[in-house]
Design a protein around this motif. Structure first.
Motif, short mmCIF file in Angstrom:
data_model
loop_
_atom_site.label_atom_id
_atom_site.label_comp_id
_atom_site.label_asym_id
_atom_site.label_seq_id
_atom_site.Cartn_x
_atom_site.Cartn_y
_atom_site.Cartn_z
N ARG A 30 0.54 -1.44 0.46
CA ARG A 30 0.09 -0.04 0.15
C ARG A 30 1.08 0.85 -0.12
O ARG A 30 1.77 1.22 0.97
CB ARG A 30 -1.07 0.34 1.61
CG ARG A 30 -2.04 -1.77 1.69
CD ARG A 30 -2.44 -1.14 2.60
NE ARG A 30 -2.13 -1.17 3.73
CZ ARG A 30 -2.78 0.03 4.73
NH1 ARG A 30 -4.65 -0.03 4.89
NH2 ARG A 30 -1.47 0.05 6.42
N GLU A 39 -6.82 4.63 -4.21
CA GLU A 39 -6.46 3.21 -2.98
C GLU A 39 -5.08 4.19 -1.75
O GLU A 39 -5.48 5.41 -1.68
CB GLU A 39 -5.24 3.04 -3.90
CG GLU A 39 -6.08 1.66 -4.89
CD GLU A 39 -5.76 1.15 -4.00
OE1 GLU A 39 -5.34 0.16 -3.07
OE2 GLU A 39 -6.26 -0.22 -4.60
N SER A 40 -4.80 3.47 -1.26
CA SER A 40 -3.79 4.28 -0.18
C SER A 40 -2.94 5.22 -0.84
O SER A 40 -3.22 5.37 -2.33
CB SER A 40 -3.04 3.34 0.72
OG SER A 40 -3.71 2.85 0.65
N CYS A 71 -7.44 1.07 3.45
CA CYS A 71 -6.51 2.51 2.87
C CYS A 71 -6.18 3.28 3.86
O CYS A 71 -6.67 3.33 4.90
CB CYS A 71 -6.76 3.27 1.22
SG CYS A 71 -7.65 2.29 0.10
#
Ligand code: SF4
Ligand code: SF4
Length: 286
Positions: free
Chosen positions: A54, A277-278, A195
């Motif tokens: 991540r 997303e992260s 996330c």
């Protein structure tokens, strides 16, 4: 009645592979009549480790998720097997090594991908929680015994005690949408499924005489606030000794957030961050 449960702490798994190897050690070439035929020496063991990376450089993390058979209470494999797979009263689901012969069709019956086809023995197989050992008085399966970090713990407890643990320790199940009532629970599952927004806070002394760039210094202990798109505060944290901060546990594709930093009477931001997303947002200067 007490039933067996496995609790997996995602934060503690280091992907060392001991659980994988001890599973192989226990089962490769070993026939445990009434429990399992031998596992092939090539190919996966009955516990796999999924990995998820991540964020972006330099704020990246990797989470590892051990995934064995979930020994579900409402097991699709048992329903599909027509008697070849059995749910025991102590919670263990066994693939009967005689009745599962020739049942390649069962490979696809598990929503967690826990059933493997042993081509040599022509046998559908999976994790047994090492029931052949539990029935001899062992307290844990081999994978749990071999885990050096304490990521795996094994319990024989009543349903109401398990319900209490789930609430108190914020335990979750993996892929709840499968609706199979697993006997495997996860702690810190958000490291794998959710996330984060991460960043750093620094001061910049500006140009020094002669036109050279000044020094940058990370800021420890700055207060960092997170707001969602409606302006509701969703989190507050402090920067660490490297000036870094992280807000974890956010849903993917959850829209735009803003980050604000305060330290020594100064304020920076708000910085808008879209979360798909992260995301690592880099340095916020203050
Ligand atoms: Fe069956 Fe899959 Fe549940 Fe294990 S995880 S009991 S193989 S449905
Ligand atoms: Fe993770 Fe423990 Fe398995 Fe190592 S033995 S991979 S730490 S669960």
């Amino acid at each position: 009645m007490k039933r067996y449960r496995l609790i997996i702490d995602v934060e503690k798994c280091e992907n060392c592979g001991n659980c994988f190897l001890s599973c192989k050690d226990e089962h490769v070439g070993n026939d445990w009549p009434d429990y399992a035929g031998g596992m092939p020496d090539q190919g996966p063991s009955w516990i796999r480790i999924e990995a998820r990376e991540r964020g972006q450089y330099p704020l990246i993390d990797v989470a590892y998720l051990p995934v064995p058979c979930m020994h579900c209470d409402k097991a699709p494999c048992v329903d599909a097997s027509k008697g070849a797979f059995l749910k025991r009263a102590d919670g263990v689901v066994i693939a009967d090594p005689e009745k599962s012969k020739g049942r390649k069709d069962l490979e696809g019956a598990c929503p967690y991908g826990a059933i493997q086809w042993n081509n040599e023995l022509q046998l559908a197989q999976k994790c047994t929680f090492c029931a052949h050992l539990l029935d001899k008085g062992w307290k844990t399966p081999r994978c749990v015994q071999s885990c050096p970090t304490g990521a795996l713990t094994f319990h024989s407890i009543e349903d109401d005690e398990m319900d209490r643990l789930v609430k108190e320790q914020k335990l979750e199940i993996y892929r709840p949408e499968a609706d199979t009532r697993p006997s495997v629970y996860y702690r810190n599952l958000h490291h794998f499924t959710k996330c984060f927004i991460a960043g750093s806070v620094a001061t910049r002394s500006g140009l020094i005489p002669g036109g050279e760039e000044g020094k940058e210094e990370c800021v420890e202990g700055a207060r960092v606030l997170l707001f969602d798109s409606k302006g509701t505060r969703r989190g507050e944290t402090r920067t660490d000794p490297f000036g870094d901060f992280k807000f974890d546990g956010l849903d993917g594709d959850s829209g735009t957030y803003t980050v604000q930093v305060e330290t020594g009477g100064r304020v920076a931001g708000p910085v808008a961050v879209e979360v798909r997303e992260s995301v690592s947002i880099g340095i916020i200067y203050i």
